[in-house]
Scaffold this active site. Sequence first.
Site, PDB file in Angstrom:
ATOM      1  N   HIS A 164       3.969  18.180   5.303  1.00 31.66           N
ATOM      2  CA  HIS A 164       4.326  16.854   5.820  1.00 31.66           C
ATOM      3  C   HIS A 164       4.600  15.970   4.604  1.00 31.66           C
ATOM      4  CE1 HIS A 164       3.613  12.896   7.668  1.00 31.66           C
ATOM      5  NE2 HIS A 164       3.708  13.484   8.848  1.00 31.66           N
ATOM      6  N   ASP A 243      -4.878  19.271   3.872  1.00 33.16           N
ATOM      7  CA  ASP A 243      -4.448  18.333   4.913  1.00 33.16           C
ATOM      8  C   ASP A 243      -4.859  18.920   6.267  1.00 33.16           C
ATOM      9  OD1 ASP A 243      -3.119  16.871   6.814  1.00 33.16           O
ATOM     10  OD2 ASP A 243      -1.142  17.022   5.882  1.00 33.16           O
ATOM     11  N   GLN A 246      -3.727  18.371  11.482  1.00 35.58           N
ATOM     12  CA  GLN A 246      -3.390  19.078  12.722  1.00 35.58           C
ATOM     13  C   GLN A 246      -4.412  20.148  13.079  1.00 35.58           C
ATOM     14  OE1 GLN A 246      -1.151  18.140  14.774  1.00 35.58           O
ATOM     15  NE2 GLN A 246       0.275  16.910  13.562  1.00 35.58           N
ATOM     16  N   LYS A 269      -5.019  11.439  16.176  1.00 37.56           N
ATOM     17  CA  LYS A 269      -4.563  12.716  16.739  1.00 37.56           C
ATOM     18  C   LYS A 269      -5.705  13.441  17.440  1.00 37.56           C
ATOM     19  CE  LYS A 269      -1.210  13.293  12.978  1.00 37.56           C
ATOM     20  NZ  LYS A 269       0.083  13.003  13.571  1.00 37.56           N
ATOM     21  N   CYS A 409       8.769  14.466   9.806  1.00 37.38           N
ATOM     22  CA  CYS A 409       8.294  14.151   8.440  1.00 37.38           C
ATOM     23  C   CYS A 409       8.131  15.420   7.610  1.00 37.38           C
ATOM     24  CB  CYS A 409       6.990  13.358   8.453  1.00 37.38           C
ATOM     25  SG  CYS A 409       7.095  11.820   9.348  1.00 37.38           S
TER      26      CYS A 409
HETATM   27  N1  PMP Z   1      -0.173  15.584   7.733  1.00 43.97           N
HETATM   28  C1  PMP Z   1       0.202  16.190   8.867  1.00 43.97           C
HETATM   29  C2  PMP Z   1       0.212  17.689   8.928  1.00 43.97           C
HETATM   30  C3  PMP Z   1       0.578  15.419   9.961  1.00 43.97           C
HETATM   31  O1  PMP Z   1       0.954  16.011  11.100  1.00 43.97           O
HETATM   32  C4  PMP Z   1       0.550  14.010   9.852  1.00 43.97           C
HETATM   33  C5  PMP Z   1       0.961  13.141  11.017  1.00 43.97           C
HETATM   34  N2  PMP Z   1       2.157  13.515  11.627  1.00 43.97           N
HETATM   35  C6  PMP Z   1       0.151  13.443   8.654  1.00 43.97           C
HETATM   36  C7  PMP Z   1      -0.210  14.262   7.603  1.00 43.97           C
HETATM   37  C8  PMP Z   1       0.094  11.956   8.463  1.00 43.97           C
HETATM   38  O2  PMP Z   1      -0.838  11.404   9.324  1.00 43.97           O
HETATM   39  P1  PMP Z   1      -0.896   9.815   9.552  1.00 43.97           P
HETATM   40  O3  PMP Z   1       0.489   9.402   9.899  1.00 43.97           O
HETATM   41  O4  PMP Z   1      -1.845   9.660  10.696  1.00 43.97           O
HETATM   42  O5  PMP Z   1      -1.383   9.221   8.281  1.00 43.97           O
END
Ligand code: PMP
Length: 452
Positions: A164, A243, A246, A269, A409
Amino acid sequence: MEDQTINSELGRADAKDFGEADALALRKQFAYFRQQDERAAAGKDFSIYLDSAATSQRPDPVLDAEREFITLQNAAVHRGTSNAVGEATNRFENARQLVAQFLGAPEPEYTVVWAAGATDALNTIATGISEATAALSVPALGVPGSERLAIHPGDEIVTTEAEHHANLIPWQRLAARCGAKLLVVPVDETGTWSVAAIREVLNSRTRIVAFTDVSNVTGWRSPAAAVVQSVKQLAPNAVTVLDTCQSVPHVPVNIAATGVDFAVFSGHKMFAPNGIGALVGRTELLAALPPARTGGSAITRVSTDSAEFMPPPLRFEPGTQPVSQVVGLGAAIDFISGLDITRLAAYEHSLVEYLVSEINRLNGVTLLGPADPADRVALAAVNVAGVHAHDVGQVLDSAGVITRVGHHCAQPLHRALGITASVRASVHATNTVAEIDAFIAGLKDAKKYFQV
Ligand code: PMP
């Protein structure tokens, strides 16, 4: 009261596997799903929510906890001496303990730092390391011991093509600022990478290895513990950053067992409020990390020209805290723990296996990620040959099926797979097989409409 009965029923210690009937009962604890189910029963249009990977809905106990705190107990934490502040501070700190227990990150070895979410937490690490580096020439920017985290020209930062943007751009900028080399481990045609590919780039100049536990595009769960083992063996000067955005909402995560130095996640999430998440890190490393943001509450002594900082976690939590969000996150962890995340994970996995098998039956629809759903968590993204993901999304949306379309993203990953965008369906334990059928029917309709 009724909701509590449902919850204790679902969370019985001797509970059998979580099944579709449990999912239907669970939906009753969410105003969002009650509304949709009532509309469906009344023959009205209703939505099917397959976008939990972007953000999840919030159950009543989480909203109730937030509301109760805001309406009856609201007070700023860690400020002043009143009883009200003391009680609010206890709730705030209890939630920190809940996160530590839930993620297997016990004190004193680990410390939970509140962050606005995963993005904020990753920036806290990267900017802190940047400050540690700047402190080599301007000592006032550092904290005691921060030189151990400083990056030197020619040092290497490792990440992967599957990340991401939140786990890529902060490292790009850190590398640029410090004269380090950013090594991005490529993905194969399934959008995944191997431990062997990571091992190939590790050496004594490696300082950071940052990767995702579960991809938000392929749903693939990476071999995190094996990566950490390799880093310890081949890159003894590196810190590992995982990270878990998910994974934490869907599968058991144990940070100590994985051995990772830092892990990040977002509450929104996992049934919790927006604007709250955490950076969970080894206490000794957090102690050496300068603050990325500064201000009130995070300090011990301030003069007009300098400041000294608290130890973690408060060093990284300047300003007035998002207390009701923290309380909500604690309630979400209680909610998930009451249901037993292992049971939820098994149910969600059965949904994903079904989702993958139905996608694989469609001609001209390519599943992103490994074909075998064994290591896939809670989601599947597809490319429909000849139709832009946004057009597919529009057909799905007109059928009431809420998915995520775009690059999620993760532009480098999509580019590596030879596409610009995809359509992602993601599940939680509140979803049913019929909802997956609706997604598959939407894909078929899109193919028919665009004649591909
Ligand atoms: N890492 C991953 C794998 C994600 O799916 C996301 C959210 N789509 C993020 C980081 C960023 O999370 P946030 O927008 O809640 O900061």
